[in-house]
Each structure stands twice: as C-alpha cells, then as structure tokens.
Design a protein around this motif. Structure first.
Motif, PDB file in Angstrom:
ATOM      1  N   VAL A 275      31.648  52.614  29.895  1.00 43.77           N
ATOM      2  CA  VAL A 275      32.161  51.260  30.175  1.00 43.77           C
ATOM      3  C   VAL A 275      32.983  50.762  28.995  1.00 43.77           C
ATOM      4  CG1 VAL A 275      31.505  48.851  30.584  1.00 43.77           C
ATOM      5  CG2 VAL A 275      30.329  50.695  31.795  1.00 43.77           C
ATOM      6  N   ASP A 276      32.484  51.003  27.790  1.00 51.56           N
ATOM      7  CA  ASP A 276      33.194  50.609  26.585  1.00 51.56           C
ATOM      8  C   ASP A 276      34.595  51.216  26.556  1.00 51.56           C
ATOM      9  OD1 ASP A 276      33.032  49.686  23.552  1.00 51.56           O
ATOM     10  OD2 ASP A 276      33.700  51.777  23.511  1.00 51.56           O
ATOM     11  N   ARG A 277      34.711  52.489  26.906  1.00 48.12           N
ATOM     12  CA  ARG A 277      36.014  53.160  26.860  1.00 48.12           C
ATOM     13  C   ARG A 277      36.949  52.651  27.955  1.00 48.12           C
ATOM     14  NH1 ARG A 277      36.896  55.330  22.105  1.00 48.12           N
ATOM     15  NH2 ARG A 277      38.133  57.070  22.878  1.00 48.12           N
ATOM     16  N   ILE A 278      36.389  52.357  29.118  1.00 49.26           N
ATOM     17  CA  ILE A 278      37.210  51.816  30.213  1.00 49.26           C
ATOM     18  C   ILE A 278      37.823  50.488  29.795  1.00 49.26           C
ATOM     19  CG2 ILE A 278      37.140  50.860  32.551  1.00 49.26           C
ATOM     20  CD1 ILE A 278      34.853  52.909  33.117  1.00 49.26           C
ATOM     21  N   LEU A 279      36.994  49.578  29.319  1.00 51.02           N
ATOM     22  CA  LEU A 279      37.470  48.234  28.998  1.00 51.02           C
ATOM     23  C   LEU A 279      38.316  48.204  27.722  1.00 51.02           C
ATOM     24  CD1 LEU A 279      34.309  46.086  29.860  1.00 51.02           C
ATOM     25  CD2 LEU A 279      36.322  46.539  31.267  1.00 51.02           C
ATOM     26  N   ARG A 417      24.894  35.644  35.648  1.00 55.29           N
ATOM     27  CA  ARG A 417      25.435  35.614  34.283  1.00 55.29           C
ATOM     28  C   ARG A 417      25.510  37.030  33.701  1.00 55.29           C
ATOM     29  NH1 ARG A 417      27.450  34.775  31.169  1.00 55.29           N
ATOM     30  NH2 ARG A 417      26.628  33.798  29.299  1.00 55.29           N
ATOM     31  N   ILE A 418      24.712  37.941  34.238  1.00 55.69           N
ATOM     32  CA  ILE A 418      24.759  39.339  33.810  1.00 55.69           C
ATOM     33  C   ILE A 418      25.252  40.193  34.974  1.00 55.69           C
ATOM     34  CG2 ILE A 418      23.453  41.321  32.963  1.00 55.69           C
ATOM     35  CD1 ILE A 418      21.442  39.493  31.756  1.00 55.69           C
ATOM     36  N   ARG A 419      26.202  41.074  34.720  1.00 53.67           N
ATOM     37  CA  ARG A 419      26.587  42.051  35.731  1.00 53.67           C
ATOM     38  C   ARG A 419      25.730  43.294  35.526  1.00 53.67           C
ATOM     39  NH1 ARG A 419      30.651  43.810  39.198  1.00 53.67           N
ATOM     40  NH2 ARG A 419      30.751  46.090  39.349  1.00 53.67           N
ATOM     41  N   ASP A 429      32.316  55.679  42.812  1.00 54.67           N
ATOM     42  CA  ASP A 429      33.343  54.805  43.396  1.00 54.67           C
ATOM     43  C   ASP A 429      34.106  54.164  42.242  1.00 54.67           C
ATOM     44  OD1 ASP A 429      34.899  53.274  45.045  1.00 54.67           O
ATOM     45  OD2 ASP A 429      33.301  51.884  45.631  1.00 54.67           O
ATOM     46  N   PHE A 430      34.733  55.002  41.455  1.00 54.09           N
ATOM     47  CA  PHE A 430      35.280  54.555  40.180  1.00 54.09           C
ATOM     48  C   PHE A 430      36.316  53.454  40.331  1.00 54.09           C
ATOM     49  CE2 PHE A 430      38.373  54.747  36.729  1.00 54.09           C
ATOM     50  CZ  PHE A 430      37.535  54.609  35.624  1.00 54.09           C
ATOM     51  N   ASP A 431      37.286  53.638  41.204  1.00 50.45           N
ATOM     52  CA  ASP A 431      38.383  52.673  41.297  1.00 50.45           C
ATOM     53  C   ASP A 431      37.873  51.260  41.566  1.00 50.45           C
ATOM     54  OD1 ASP A 431      40.250  54.597  40.778  1.00 50.45           O
ATOM     55  OD2 ASP A 431      40.810  54.929  42.876  1.00 50.45           O
ATOM     56  N   SER A 432      36.979  51.135  42.529  1.00 55.83           N
ATOM     57  CA  SER A 432      36.460  49.813  42.890  1.00 55.83           C
ATOM     58  C   SER A 432      35.573  49.232  41.793  1.00 55.83           C
ATOM     59  CB  SER A 432      35.674  49.916  44.206  1.00 55.83           C
ATOM     60  OG  SER A 432      35.061  48.680  44.517  1.00 55.83           O
ATOM     61  N   ALA A 434      35.298  50.096  38.534  1.00 56.25           N
ATOM     62  CA  ALA A 434      35.977  49.868  37.259  1.00 56.25           C
ATOM     63  C   ALA A 434      36.827  48.605  37.315  1.00 56.25           C
ATOM     64  CB  ALA A 434      36.831  51.079  36.893  1.00 56.25           C
ATOM     65  N   ARG A 435      37.472  48.371  38.439  1.00 53.04           N
ATOM     66  CA  ARG A 435      38.255  47.138  38.592  1.00 53.04           C
ATOM     67  C   ARG A 435      37.348  45.912  38.550  1.00 53.04           C
ATOM     68  NH1 ARG A 435      43.586  47.772  40.616  1.00 53.04           N
ATOM     69  NH2 ARG A 435      44.122  49.968  40.938  1.00 53.04           N
ATOM     70  N   ALA A 436      36.172  46.035  39.164  1.00 56.21           N
ATOM     71  CA  ALA A 436      35.217  44.924  39.140  1.00 56.21           C
ATOM     72  C   ALA A 436      34.726  44.661  37.726  1.00 56.21           C
ATOM     73  CB  ALA A 436      34.042  45.225  40.069  1.00 56.21           C
ATOM     74  N   LEU A 437      34.531  45.715  36.942  1.00 59.61           N
ATOM     75  CA  LEU A 437      34.131  45.551  35.548  1.00 59.61           C
ATOM     76  C   LEU A 437      35.194  44.797  34.756  1.00 59.61           C
ATOM     77  CD1 LEU A 437      32.606  49.043  34.684  1.00 59.61           C
ATOM     78  CD2 LEU A 437      31.416  46.859  34.533  1.00 59.61           C
ATOM     79  N   ALA A 438      36.452  45.188  34.944  1.00 62.35           N
ATOM     80  CA  ALA A 438      37.540  44.501  34.247  1.00 62.35           C
ATOM     81  C   ALA A 438      37.578  43.032  34.640  1.00 62.35           C
ATOM     82  CB  ALA A 438      38.873  45.183  34.558  1.00 62.35           C
ATOM     83  N   ASN A 439      37.408  42.761  35.914  1.00 60.58           N
ATOM     84  CA  ASN A 439      37.407  41.379  36.391  1.00 60.58           C
ATOM     85  C   ASN A 439      36.260  40.582  35.771  1.00 60.58           C
ATOM     86  OD1 ASN A 439      38.389  39.281  38.384  1.00 60.58           O
ATOM     87  ND2 ASN A 439      36.275  39.504  39.061  1.00 60.58           N
ATOM     88  N   THR A 440      35.085  41.207  35.668  1.00 62.25           N
ATOM     89  CA  THR A 440      33.934  40.545  35.054  1.00 62.25           C
ATOM     90  C   THR A 440      34.236  40.142  33.622  1.00 62.25           C
ATOM     91  OG1 THR A 440      32.363  41.764  36.439  1.00 62.25           O
ATOM     92  CG2 THR A 440      31.506  40.864  34.374  1.00 62.25           C
ATOM     93  N   ALA A 441      34.985  40.982  32.912  1.00 60.84           N
ATOM     94  CA  ALA A 441      35.319  40.710  31.518  1.00 60.84           C
ATOM     95  C   ALA A 441      36.528  39.791  31.377  1.00 60.84           C
ATOM     96  CB  ALA A 441      35.573  42.022  30.784  1.00 60.84           C
TER      97      ALA A 441
END
Length: 501
Positions: A275-279, A417-419, A429-432, A434-441
C-alpha cells in the motif's frame, strides 16, 4: 526553521561549556536518555556541538538525540556536517554511513560504504550489500553478498539476505551450501538460526514445504529461546488501550488537522509496504517509511520514563491539540514538498484512537490479511528487531486474538474513520481497490500508482525485494501449503473466536 545548535530551555542558565570535554556532555546526555528526558538530552548535545563544533566524537549522539525529539531537518544538516568532518577517519565514516541508513538516506550510505569497501573491509562490504538492496540495486547487492559468502561460507547473515533477494529454483539455489554451513559444530546459536530461516525460504521456493517448515520451526525455536518475552504483557497492554481509549472525546476542534498524514498500519507482513508503494508512487504523496515519530512524540511529551500502563493511561487524558502539534511538527521537520506523507509503522494501530481524536483530517488505512497467512508470514520471518511474539505459534495465537479484539474495538468506536483494507481483495481486484485506496487518502488516481514496482525510492523492510516486482497473487492462501503443521495455530485461533473460513 530553528537555527542549528540553539541552546534552549533551562540550560540557558548554565556557565560557558568551552572547557568541558566531550565525554562530560555525552555522559550527561546518556543519563538524561536513561530517564526518558529526551528534550534535555538534545539540549545538552546542542550545547556540546555549539561549544566544540569541530569535534566529531560528539556528533553521532547529537544526531541521534535530534532524531529522538523529531528535529529531523536539523539532524540531517548535522549529519552532512559530520560527513565532512569525518572524511579522513574510517571509523567515523562508518558511523556516518550507519546514521545515513538510519535516516533513510541509503544513497549516501552506499557511497560511503563503497569507498570503505575498496580496501576489503568486510563489514563495509556487507553493509554496502544491504543498502544496495534498500535502494533496489538487486544485481549489485547479489554480487557483493555472493563474494562475501565465497570467502566465508559461515557468514550466515549474508546467506540469509542473499536467500531473500530472489526466488530460487530446483536447478539454481543455495541449499547445499547452506546445509554445509549448518553442519559446522562451532557455529554460534544466532548464526545457526539465520541459516535455518534461509533454508526454510529456499525449500519453500522449490515447493519442499515439509522441509521448509522444519527449518522455519528450528529457526523460530532457536530465536524464541534467546528472548525473555511473555506474551501476557502484550495482551495486557492491548486490553488496557481499549479500556482507557474508549471515547473520541475530546476531539480536535479543527476537522482538517492532520490531513497531510497518511497512516498505513496493521501486523507486519500484512501488505503495508505494498500500500505504501502504491500511494507513494503518486506525484503528491511521499513516504517516510517505518518511522517511530508517533510513539516517540508521546514519549517526549511525557518527559520521563513511564511504564506502559501509565503511558497508556496518561495519553488518554492529553489534549488533542498537543498530541497533533507534537507529531505533525515532527512530520514538518522532514525535507519534503509533497502534500501527503505516509507513516507506515505497522504498530501504529495501537494509537488509532489517539490519531482519530487529535488528527481528525488524517487518513488511516488498516491492512488486514487472512489470520493464518498473516501469522505464518510473521513466523517465517527473522525480524531485525521487534515482534517477539512471532517466534512461537502459541505466542502468535495469543497475540493475534488480543490484536483482533483491539481491532474490533477501534472498528466499533471509529467506524469509517479507518479503511480496513483486505490484502486478498487488493491483489485480486487491484484496479478497483487501489483506486479506492487513493481516494481514501484524498488523491486522484495516477497511472504511476498502478506501476508501483517501478518506484525507485528506498525500501528498508523485509519486503524490499518483493515490492520491486509487479503484482503477484501467490501469497494469497499460502498457509494451505502448511495446513497440517499449522493445525495447532488454527485450533487456538478458532478457540479465541477468530474466523478462518
């Protein structure tokens, strides 16, 4: 920006220190550190460097005390000064390189270790290999470590690091060499432990799972026998946190406070580095890695050494503004122009309640993995430090059950408050996801986030080699290769209310 070497606090009243010897300063600073007085220790060493600016013996402790109090920019400037002063002294150059690695400036560490290695210095060559691994220069790291092992096959640490660099095959591996090293009767206990972990990893790579588990178990048993650890202490601490931190009140009045902070936490080996590397592949986001600034900010605020129970109890009463100011000030002291900063220290899950009420704008991502995959991934890892519960299946079960109870407590108290991010969902389901993670941040999606393996920033964790690879799914359900051996762990987890199916 605070001036270098400023004298602050009660130390202003003292007489001139021009005539004091370096040992006097370091003795006083170490005494302050022993009592948890980090601010006093930093002030003493600032005075020391101010009075003896060209004395290199003062600088290692001065730099460390600045790191302890979160004066990262000042520590880095002083480290660069240390590098200049120590250019002709190999001992100081080695200490300087060690500090560069500590502050995650591995490129500078590599430069120093490379120069020290020219004369054949074995420690320098080993450290060169380790830091090359962190910077992603895997081929050169492999060459350096291989040369060390050819010279001394009993170098278990180099063997262990080399085994983790790549997946071996039945035709190309180091198993025979590792077994030969293990036959030595004069091998120290810790070196034997390292060789067992290396063999476990290589047997696992080639699908010899019974042999792999045997070596993982021998390594873990050996390491556990060296530790004076009682899992009951951690169980009690986790329960105390839930007991004392059972409310979000009072909460910081400014809802935007902490919006620059992105916390990625969970058990080690649960996918936090992924997750760290993705973001951090995003143009507006960087990573400070596994920093200790959150717990250290609390220890500095306490101003003295406190037992765990007292620190847990006190922090529950502290003003949220003070907690936020202390931690966010430390983040600001890093040199970074990014809008978002990742703190991916796994055990920050302990402080989720404090984060929520003191930094309501902060992002919290909790990595979750199948309990047996999570536990076994820790069990087969020889950590450099920390996680003493990971060397026994019984301890792992007890710790995981207590950890899960705290996680459920935070979920109930903090809600969205926590994802909670499933590792399995992320890789399947990486695409979906990972995009949700970016949106959360609070980040818009960028293509670079999907190509995280091309991220050239340093990685100084057990996942440093894996995250240089494109996404893979082979770690999902990996525990099933050891289903029989892990039956006692599975039974203990189920008895503790953990769902495994």
């Amino acid at each position: 920006m605070r001036p270098f070497f400023i004298v602050e606090g009660p130390m202003l009243a003292e007489q001139s220190h021009k005539n004091k010897q370096p040992a006097e300063f370091t003795q006083r600073a170490n005494e302050a550190l022993k009592h948890g007085c980090f601010t006093d220790a930093a002030a003493i060493m600032r005075q020391a460097v101010s009075s003896r600016p060209d004395h290199p013996d003062l600088l290692p402790l001065a730099i460390r005390t600045l790191i302890y109090v979160g004066a990262h920019r000042e520590a880095n400037h002083l480290l660069d000064r240390y590098a200049q002063l120590s250019s002709n002294d190999d001992r100081h150059r080695g200490l300087c390189a060690e500090l560069y690695a500590l502050v995650q400036r591995q490129a500078e560490a590599v430069e120093i270790y490379r120069a020290l290695a020219v004369n054949g210095n074995r420690d320098a060559r080993y450290n060169l290999g380790v830091n090359l691994l962190a910077t992603g220069d895997l081929a050169e790291a492999e060459q350096v470590l291989e040369a060390l092992i050819v010279e001394d096959p009993a170098d278990a640490q180099a063997q262990l690091i080399l085994s983790g660099l790549r997946r071996v095959t039945a035709d190309r591996n180091h198993i025979e060499r590792l077994q030969q090293a293990l036959r030595s009767q004069r091998l120290p206990a810790m070196e034997r432990v390292k060789l067992h972990y290396a063999l476990g990893k290589e047997f696992e790579d080639i699908g010899e799972f019974d042999q792999a588990f045997r070596h993982f178990q021998l390594g873990a048993d050996g390491r556990r026998g060296m530790l004076k650890y009682q899992v009951e202490t951690d169980q009690k601490t986790l329960a105390l946190i839930a007991g004392y931190h059972n409310s979000l009140e009072p909460i910081h009045t400014n809802a935007a406070v902490g919006q620059e902070a992105v916390f990625v936490f969970g058990l080690p080996r649960s996918g936090t580095t992924l997750v760290d590397r993705i973001l951090s592949s995003h143009s507006r986001c960087d990573s400070f890695g596994e920093i200790t600034d959150l717990p250290m900010s609390l220890m500095v605020m306490a101003g003295r050494s406190l037992p765990k129970e007292a620190l847990v109890q006190e922090t529950a009463r502290w003003a949220p503004e003070a907690i936020a100011s202390s931690y966010l000030g430390r983040l600001e002291s890093f040199d970074s122009s990014a809008e978002k900063h990742i703190d991916k220290t796994p055990l920050n899950f302990l402080y989720a309640g404090l984060i929520a009420r003191s930094m309501p704008g902060a992002t919290m991502i909790w990595m979750e993995r199948h309990p047996l995959d999570a536990c076994f991934a820790m069990y087969k890892t020889l950590f450099k430090m920390g996680y003493p519960f990971s060397y026994s299946l019984e301890d792992l079960a007890d710790y995981y059950i207590a950890y899960d109870r705290l996680k459920r407590h935070w979920q109930e108290m903090l809600g969205d408050r926590i994802r909670i991010q499933s590792y399995e969902k992320l890789v399947q389901d990486f695409d979906s996801e990972a995009r949700a993670l970016a949106n959360t941040a609070g980040l818009d999606w960028e293509a670079s986030c999907g190509e995280f393996h091309k991220n050239r920033s340093t990685v100084a964790t057990a996942s440093s080699a894996q995250v240089r690879q494109p996404l893979y799914q082979r770690a999902v359900g990996h525990w099933r290769n050891y289903e029989e051996q892990l039956t006692p762990l599975a039974d203990a987890l189920r008895a503790g209310g953990i769902e495994l199916d």
